[in-house]
Scaffold this motif. Structure first.
Motif, PDB file in Angstrom:
ATOM      1  N   ARG A  53       0.812  -1.208   0.000  1.00 48.25           N
ATOM      2  CA  ARG A  53       0.000   0.000   0.000  1.00 48.25           C
ATOM      3  C   ARG A  53       0.849   1.262   0.000  1.00 48.25           C
ATOM      4  N   GLU A  54       2.008   1.215   0.698  1.00 47.10           N
ATOM      5  CA  GLU A  54       2.839   2.413   0.766  1.00 47.10           C
ATOM      6  C   GLU A  54       3.385   2.788  -0.607  1.00 47.10           C
TER       7      GLU A  54
ATOM      8  N   LYS B 154       1.797   2.119  -3.470  1.00 45.65           N
ATOM      9  CA  LYS B 154       0.652   2.705  -4.174  1.00 45.65           C
ATOM     10  C   LYS B 154       0.454   4.160  -3.772  1.00 45.65           C
ATOM     11  N   HIS B 155       0.518   4.409  -2.467  1.00 43.43           N
ATOM     12  CA  HIS B 155       0.335   5.764  -1.963  1.00 43.43           C
ATOM     13  C   HIS B 155       1.418   6.691  -2.506  1.00 43.43           C
ATOM     14  N   TYR B 156       2.643   6.203  -2.567  1.00 39.62           N
ATOM     15  CA  TYR B 156       3.750   7.020  -3.067  1.00 39.62           C
ATOM     16  C   TYR B 156       3.540   7.369  -4.539  1.00 39.62           C
TER      17      TYR B 156
ATOM     18  N   LEU C  19       0.703   7.451  -6.212  1.00 30.80           N
ATOM     19  CA  LEU C  19      -0.436   8.352  -6.355  1.00 30.80           C
ATOM     20  C   LEU C  19      -0.051   9.778  -5.976  1.00 30.80           C
ATOM     21  N   MET C  20       0.778   9.910  -4.954  1.00 32.88           N
ATOM     22  CA  MET C  20       1.264  11.235  -4.568  1.00 32.88           C
ATOM     23  C   MET C  20       2.139  11.840  -5.657  1.00 32.88           C
TER      24      MET C  20
ATOM     25  N   LYS D 208      -4.152   5.680 -12.973  1.00 37.88           N
ATOM     26  CA  LYS D 208      -4.502   4.294 -12.664  1.00 37.88           C
ATOM     27  C   LYS D 208      -3.808   3.319 -13.609  1.00 37.88           C
TER      28      LYS D 208
END
Length: 255
Positions: free
Chosen positions: A147-148, A150-152, A154-155, A160
């Motif tokens: 998840r981290e 993915k979060h990185y 997206l930031m 997508k």
């Protein structure tokens, strides 16, 4: 390669011991050859009958590879759609599970009625056998993406599509190859079952003819051929995994 050779002698030794025990048991118990032939008779029949058997073998290999390719494509496409469209996954995923509860041997006659005796019902059987393990394995792989990361991404402004192609798909490869290994071995079994539908050639046809004429040695030749084919397909997928997922192989070596 050295590790494979060093570990491979153990199962080879066990297999050789099994053949020796089998040979001695048949000899001492005086079991008729039509009931249980000794391994030497089976190997002799495999060599003597190779001229006619290799055509059946070639037909099964071709059918297995074609069905495996179609099953892989459909399974991977299904997994991608179910992953990218959550509402579709909630609606269809239970139906995919139910589809695996229908015995292929029962469905096969219906496929003949619907599609005839051509190659189409045979490919449908192999596809049904192969696509589900790939779909499940790929979906599990997509979910294992950290998840981290993915979060990185997206930031960082990743779309997508970029998130899927550059992160989720690469991280799913180990799980995907696990499904491919299962499907590769299942493809041979599916091909043999499909050949019982009325094929003109194939290991399934060879096995049916041998069984009806009480040639048990030929039945065992077919069984051994199926086992060898499954191992070869499994080994090919394993080799492809080591070439394409090098980072995972390096991690396992370090551990």
């Amino acid at each position: 390669m050295k590790n494979v050779l060093m570990k491979g002698w153990r199962p080879a030794a066990v297999l050789l011991l099994l053949f020796i025990v089998w040979e001695l048991a048949v000899m001492l118990a005086e079991i008729p050859a039509w009931l249980l032939p000794p391994p030497t008779d089976i190997f002799q029949e495999g060599i003597a009958g190779w001229g006619g058997f290799h055509l059946h073998l070639q037909s099964t290999v071709t059918l297995s590879l074609l069905g495996f390719a179609i099953g892989t494509g459909i399974g991977l496409l299904t997994a991608v759609l179910l992953h990218l469209l959550p509402f579709l996954r909630e609606s269809i995923y239970p139906l995919l599970i139910l589809s695996q509860n229908v015995p292929i041997i029962v469905l096969a006659p219906l496929l003949v009625v619907w599609f005839g005796f051509g190659i189409l019902p045979k490919l449908v059987v192999i596809t049904l056998v192969c696509f589900f393990p790939i779909t499940v394995a790929a979906l599990d792989g997509f979910r294992q993406t950290p998840r981290e990361l993915k979060h990185y991404m997206l930031m960082a402004g990743a779309s997508k599509g970029q998130l899927f192609w550059k992160l989720e798909l690469p991280y799913s490869l180990p799980s995907l190859f696990s499904g491919l290994k299962i499907s590769a071995t299942y493809s041979v079994m599916g091909a043999v079952i499909s050949e019982w539908l009325g094929a003109k050639a194939g290991i399934g046809v060879y096995m049916t003819l041998a069984s009806s004429s009480f040639r048990t040695d030929r039945v065992f030749v077919a069984i051994f051929a199926i086992m060898v084919l499954s191992l070869l397909f499994f080994g090919a997928i394993l080799l492809a995994e080591r070439l394409l997922v090098k980072w995972k192989t390096q991690e396992s070596v370090k551990k």
